[in-house]
Design a protein around this motif. Sequence first.
Motif, PDB file in Angstrom:
ATOM      1  N   GLU A   2       0.832  -1.203   0.000  1.00  0.00           N
ATOM      2  CA  GLU A   2       0.000   0.000   0.000  1.00  0.00           C
ATOM      3  C   GLU A   2       0.871   1.259   0.000  1.00  0.00           C
ATOM      4  OE1 GLU A   2      -3.439   1.838   2.918  1.00  0.00           O
ATOM      5  OE2 GLU A   2      -2.747  -0.205   3.212  1.00  0.00           O
ATOM      6  N   LYS A   3       0.500   2.252  -0.815  1.00  0.00           N
ATOM      7  CA  LYS A   3       1.243   3.529  -0.859  1.00  0.00           C
ATOM      8  C   LYS A   3       0.630   4.489   0.143  1.00  0.00           C
ATOM      9  CE  LYS A   3       4.029   3.801  -4.755  1.00  0.00           C
ATOM     10  NZ  LYS A   3       5.271   4.530  -4.907  1.00  0.00           N
ATOM     11  N   THR A   4       1.447   5.332   0.726  1.00  0.00           N
ATOM     12  CA  THR A   4       0.926   6.325   1.661  1.00  0.00           C
ATOM     13  C   THR A   4       1.268   7.713   1.147  1.00  0.00           C
ATOM     14  OG1 THR A   4       2.937   5.888   2.870  1.00  0.00           O
ATOM     15  CG2 THR A   4       0.940   5.072   3.848  1.00  0.00           C
ATOM     16  N   THR A   5       0.451   8.693   1.548  1.00  0.00           N
ATOM     17  CA  THR A   5       0.745  10.065   1.170  1.00  0.00           C
ATOM     18  C   THR A   5       1.635  10.676   2.244  1.00  0.00           C
ATOM     19  OG1 THR A   5      -1.476  10.153   0.282  1.00  0.00           O
ATOM     20  CG2 THR A   5      -0.339  12.256   0.517  1.00  0.00           C
ATOM     21  N   LEU A   6       2.696  11.329   1.813  1.00  0.00           N
ATOM     22  CA  LEU A   6       3.592  11.959   2.780  1.00  0.00           C
ATOM     23  C   LEU A   6       3.123  13.376   3.079  1.00  0.00           C
ATOM     24  CD1 LEU A   6       7.037  10.848   1.283  1.00  0.00           C
ATOM     25  CD2 LEU A   6       5.875   9.895   3.291  1.00  0.00           C
ATOM     26  N   LYS A   8       3.651  17.483   3.862  1.00  0.00           N
ATOM     27  CA  LYS A   8       4.406  18.471   3.061  1.00  0.00           C
ATOM     28  C   LYS A   8       5.703  18.917   3.735  1.00  0.00           C
ATOM     29  CE  LYS A   8       1.506  19.111  -0.373  1.00  0.00           C
ATOM     30  NZ  LYS A   8       1.903  18.689  -1.704  1.00  0.00           N
ATOM     31  N   CYS A  57       8.457  13.869  -4.222  1.00  0.00           N
ATOM     32  CA  CYS A  57       7.266  13.361  -3.504  1.00  0.00           C
ATOM     33  C   CYS A  57       6.325  14.492  -3.081  1.00  0.00           C
ATOM     34  CB  CYS A  57       7.686  12.594  -2.249  1.00  0.00           C
ATOM     35  SG  CYS A  57       8.514  11.051  -2.572  1.00  0.00           S
ATOM     36  N   GLY A  58       6.689  15.746  -3.375  1.00  0.00           N
ATOM     37  CA  GLY A  58       5.772  16.846  -3.073  1.00  0.00           C
ATOM     38  C   GLY A  58       6.062  17.609  -1.787  1.00  0.00           C
ATOM     39  N   LYS A 257       0.951  13.700   9.796  1.00  0.00           N
ATOM     40  CA  LYS A 257      -0.056  14.532   9.116  1.00  0.00           C
ATOM     41  C   LYS A 257       0.593  15.822   8.611  1.00  0.00           C
ATOM     42  CE  LYS A 257      -2.674  14.183  12.805  1.00  0.00           C
ATOM     43  NZ  LYS A 257      -2.053  12.978  13.387  1.00  0.00           N
ATOM     44  N   ASN A 285       8.519   2.259  -1.567  1.00  0.00           N
ATOM     45  CA  ASN A 285       7.290   2.687  -0.901  1.00  0.00           C
ATOM     46  C   ASN A 285       7.523   3.607   0.296  1.00  0.00           C
ATOM     47  OD1 ASN A 285       5.161   1.576  -2.431  1.00  0.00           O
ATOM     48  ND2 ASN A 285       5.764  -0.450  -1.699  1.00  0.00           N
ATOM     49  N   LYS A 294      -0.594   4.872   9.957  1.00  0.00           N
ATOM     50  CA  LYS A 294      -2.021   5.218   9.874  1.00  0.00           C
ATOM     51  C   LYS A 294      -2.600   5.589  11.238  1.00  0.00           C
ATOM     52  CE  LYS A 294      -4.045   2.714   6.005  1.00  0.00           C
ATOM     53  NZ  LYS A 294      -4.844   1.512   5.716  1.00  0.00           N
TER      54      LYS A 294
END
Length: 338
Positions: A2-6, A8, A57-58, A257, A285, A294
Amino acid sequence: MEKTTLPKSVVLELTYQCNHKCKFCSCPWYARHVSYPMGQKLNLEQWKYVIDKLYDCGIDNISISGGECLLKDCLSDILLHIKDESWKRGKPSDIVLISNGLIMSMEYLQLFKYCNVHLSMSLPGIETFKWHTGIDNAEGVLYWFQEAQKLGMNTTVNVTVTKKNIHELFETLSLGLLNGASSVLINRFLPGGRGLEYMDEMLLDNEELNGMLNITEEVLTLSNRNGHTGTEIPLCAIQSPEKYKRLSYGTQCAAAKGFFVIDPAGQVRICNHSPRIVGNIFDDNIISDIAYWKTFAQRQYHPTMCQSCKSIKMCDCGCREVANILYGSPSEKDSSAL
Ligand code: SF4
Ligand code: SF4
Ligand code: SF4
């Protein structure tokens, strides 16, 4: 996998080394009874790769810490690379750099100014500076605030507040500001790292916690400045939340977060306070311990006492990682919760 959003923002811990021995230090590799798997320290080329990957990755904001980051041999080249990459990608922003100031120099200050570094220096007391850090250098830190101000730099005086230094918090903050710091960051002492050994001597009780907020507000009002708390506080532990106009305080955990951390070997953690490795920046990943990530990213950690609270949307009951360190689960109470 599963990919996660990092998030900022990221904190780069450039080195495990430090030239202070702060009793409040939460670096997990200094904890006596917990073994932290320190890896092979990254070199300049590896850090450049990491920084490029983070921007890919943003990531928008980079902070630098350690250990003491001025001890990193290639610090200057890393800062120059961040400056170049951020401008090239149209994301120029200040780099926040946290230092204890012991080996600060004019050369570093000039480099920081060139690279848009916002310098945050630690001043955990004046009379108690040596008791807290093992080094007698409050005067040295104040001197470098003066020199940074002469260069037109914005700086932060950063105070970890303990039972031992709260009696001189007014003087500590005032001297930091009078010597040229432009803003204030206060952190209540949080058990973790080396600090676990000195918990009984340093942990604030509820009166002292509120005293810390009141004193800081008073100094900020008198000096016409603004300041922040760096570590989140359980909302119901604050006696008069509405009275702080100059001081902003956080009640929500930002780990996974708002930001995350990369250690000196490229290992990923949710927060600098956390001893738990959740991934590696060199892996495809990045995050491998998705369940723990999570727990924080999706706020799946409120203690039972908070479940029916009307403030639950805006309060995480203080530090969820300190709850884990002290009581074995992020869903336990924070050390300052009532
Ligand atoms: S708190 Fe900072 S300055 Fe103090 S020992 Fe830890 S890393 Fe070093
Ligand atoms: S969420 Fe928990 S810590 Fe926060 S105000 Fe409610 S009961 Fe207190
Ligand atoms: S785990 Fe959350 S509350 Fe604790 S120090 Fe980190 S960001 Fe703050």
